[in-house]
Design an enzyme around this catalytic site. Sequence first.
Site, PDB file in Angstrom:
ATOM      1  N   GLY A  12       0.797  -1.227   0.000  1.00 34.55           N
ATOM      2  CA  GLY A  12       0.000   0.000   0.000  1.00 34.55           C
ATOM      3  C   GLY A  12       0.826   1.271   0.000  1.00 34.55           C
ATOM      4  O   GLY A  12       0.345   2.319   0.444  1.00 34.55           O
ATOM      5  N   SER A  13       2.047   1.229  -0.561  1.00 33.71           N
ATOM      6  CA  SER A  13       2.835   2.465  -0.574  1.00 33.71           C
ATOM      7  C   SER A  13       2.246   3.476  -1.559  1.00 33.71           C
ATOM      8  O   SER A  13       2.286   4.684  -1.303  1.00 33.71           O
ATOM      9  CB  SER A  13       4.307   2.190  -0.889  1.00 33.71           C
ATOM     10  OG  SER A  13       4.473   1.797  -2.228  1.00 33.71           O
ATOM     11  N   ASN A  14       1.675   3.004  -2.651  1.00 39.73           N
ATOM     12  CA  ASN A  14       1.011   3.936  -3.571  1.00 39.73           C
ATOM     13  C   ASN A  14      -0.237   4.538  -2.928  1.00 39.73           C
ATOM     14  O   ASN A  14      -0.517   5.729  -3.075  1.00 39.73           O
ATOM     15  CB  ASN A  14       0.652   3.230  -4.875  1.00 39.73           C
ATOM     16  CG  ASN A  14       1.832   3.177  -5.818  1.00 39.73           C
ATOM     17  OD1 ASN A  14       2.211   4.181  -6.417  1.00 39.73           O
ATOM     18  ND2 ASN A  14       2.450   2.014  -5.921  1.00 39.73           N
ATOM     19  N   MET A  88      -3.775  -6.781  -7.417  1.00 43.93           N
ATOM     20  CA  MET A  88      -3.221  -7.792  -8.315  1.00 43.93           C
ATOM     21  C   MET A  88      -4.289  -8.766  -8.837  1.00 43.93           C
ATOM     22  O   MET A  88      -4.024  -9.961  -8.979  1.00 43.93           O
ATOM     23  CB  MET A  88      -2.094  -8.555  -7.613  1.00 43.93           C
ATOM     24  CG  MET A  88      -0.976  -7.658  -7.095  1.00 43.93           C
ATOM     25  SD  MET A  88      -0.245  -6.601  -8.370  1.00 43.93           S
ATOM     26  CE  MET A  88       0.835  -7.770  -9.164  1.00 43.93           C
ATOM     27  N   ARG A  89      -5.478  -8.280  -9.090  1.00 46.90           N
ATOM     28  CA  ARG A  89      -6.539  -9.132  -9.654  1.00 46.90           C
ATOM     29  C   ARG A  89      -6.961  -8.568 -10.998  1.00 46.90           C
ATOM     30  O   ARG A  89      -6.978  -7.342 -11.179  1.00 46.90           O
ATOM     31  CB  ARG A  89      -7.776  -9.126  -8.745  1.00 46.90           C
ATOM     32  CG  ARG A  89      -7.529  -9.721  -7.399  1.00 46.90           C
ATOM     33  CD  ARG A  89      -7.596 -11.226  -7.468  1.00 46.90           C
ATOM     34  NE  ARG A  89      -7.289 -11.789  -6.156  1.00 46.90           N
ATOM     35  CZ  ARG A  89      -7.439 -13.057  -5.857  1.00 46.90           C
ATOM     36  NH1 ARG A  89      -7.895 -13.920  -6.751  1.00 46.90           N
ATOM     37  NH2 ARG A  89      -7.129 -13.505  -4.657  1.00 46.90           N
ATOM     38  N   ASN A 105      -5.525   2.621 -13.091  1.00 52.72           N
ATOM     39  CA  ASN A 105      -4.492   1.693 -12.597  1.00 52.72           C
ATOM     40  C   ASN A 105      -3.117   2.306 -12.774  1.00 52.72           C
ATOM     41  O   ASN A 105      -2.907   3.165 -13.628  1.00 52.72           O
ATOM     42  CB  ASN A 105      -4.576   0.377 -13.390  1.00 52.72           C
ATOM     43  CG  ASN A 105      -3.626  -0.681 -12.864  1.00 52.72           C
ATOM     44  OD1 ASN A 105      -3.459  -0.826 -11.638  1.00 52.72           O
ATOM     45  ND2 ASN A 105      -2.980  -1.412 -13.748  1.00 52.72           N
ATOM     46  N   HIS A 107       0.926   1.065 -13.401  1.00 52.12           N
ATOM     47  CA  HIS A 107       1.722  -0.101 -13.795  1.00 52.12           C
ATOM     48  C   HIS A 107       3.203   0.278 -13.799  1.00 52.12           C
ATOM     49  O   HIS A 107       3.556   1.330 -14.345  1.00 52.12           O
ATOM     50  CB  HIS A 107       1.286  -0.583 -15.184  1.00 52.12           C
ATOM     51  CG  HIS A 107       2.023  -1.807 -15.609  1.00 52.12           C
ATOM     52  ND1 HIS A 107       1.748  -3.053 -15.080  1.00 52.12           N
ATOM     53  CD2 HIS A 107       3.068  -1.969 -16.465  1.00 52.12           C
ATOM     54  CE1 HIS A 107       2.580  -3.936 -15.608  1.00 52.12           C
ATOM     55  NE2 HIS A 107       3.390  -3.308 -16.445  1.00 52.12           N
TER      56      HIS A 107
HETATM   57  C1  GRF Z   1       3.404  -1.194  -7.519  1.00 48.80           C
HETATM   58  O1  GRF Z   1       4.675  -1.277  -8.118  1.00 48.80           O
HETATM   59  C2  GRF Z   1       2.324  -1.215  -8.562  1.00 48.80           C
HETATM   60  O2  GRF Z   1       2.659  -0.536  -9.738  1.00 48.80           O
HETATM   61  C3  GRF Z   1       2.236  -2.695  -8.836  1.00 48.80           C
HETATM   62  O3  GRF Z   1       2.321  -3.283  -7.557  1.00 48.80           O
HETATM   63  C4  GRF Z   1       3.115  -2.456  -6.712  1.00 48.80           C
HETATM   64  C5  GRF Z   1       2.314  -2.180  -5.469  1.00 48.80           C
HETATM   65  O4  GRF Z   1       3.073  -1.573  -4.472  1.00 48.80           O
HETATM   66  N1  GRF Z   1       1.059  -3.028  -9.587  1.00 48.80           N
HETATM   67  P1  GRF Z   1       2.361  -0.885  -3.213  1.00 48.80           P
HETATM   68  O5  GRF Z   1       1.421  -1.934  -2.609  1.00 48.80           O
HETATM   69  O6  GRF Z   1       1.631   0.334  -3.674  1.00 48.80           O
HETATM   70  O7  GRF Z   1       3.484  -0.570  -2.276  1.00 48.80           O
END
Ligand code: GRF
Length: 196
Positions: A12-14, A88-89, A105, A107
């Site tokens: 969940g860093s994003n 990731m689904r 999304n 990527h």
């Molecule tokens: C990110 O690199 C995103 O682009 C990919 O999975 C990773 C998730 O990282 N689909 P986080 O959970 O947001 O840290």
Amino acid sequence: MNRIAILISGTGSNMDAILDRIDSGHLDSQVAFVASDRPDALGIAKAARRGIMTEILPYGEGRAQGEARLVELCLQRKPDWLVLAGFMRIMSPSFVSSHQGRIINIHPALLPSFPGAHGIDDAWKAGVKVTGVTVHLVDELVDHGRILAQIPVRIKESDDLAKLEKRIHRAEHRIYWRTLKKLFDGNIPERKDGSR
Ligand code: GRF
């Protein structure tokens, strides 16, 4: 004000980077809920600590069950946008078509290169000199849909995979909230044919 739901599967860093920008007032959004397909996703505890409503979607019972709960949540909490942040689904075509143009999304590669679950690794193994990050609308195909923003990340001679991953994640954290802001502010023009 825009309402967003954030879907995650892991750290969940994003998600955190987006929530930080909402808290600091840079991104004018309300979070309707944060949901994960995985009960052990670290991001769920982080969101709960911020006082955000969280939910584990029952994907363990199958995609149909996971998506059915997501549909219910959307009806109850009424997000305008679904923001996938490391979710990731693969969403079913019927779910995508009933939320057309409202699922976003991120990527960790420059699409259409290196789609799939291992975008950073695949770019590294291919030996490309430049990779990057893409933010896009989700359509029925995997890692596909209108590209909203991209940011390049150079691969240096001195890199190893861990260093590259770090820079990709930093780039993700810079680009995602900015792209959401542009989109919500109506500053991403429609395509010339009027489609998204
Ligand atoms: C990110 O690199 C995103 O682009 C990919 O999975 C990773 C998730 O990282 N689909 P986080 O959970 O947001 O840290």
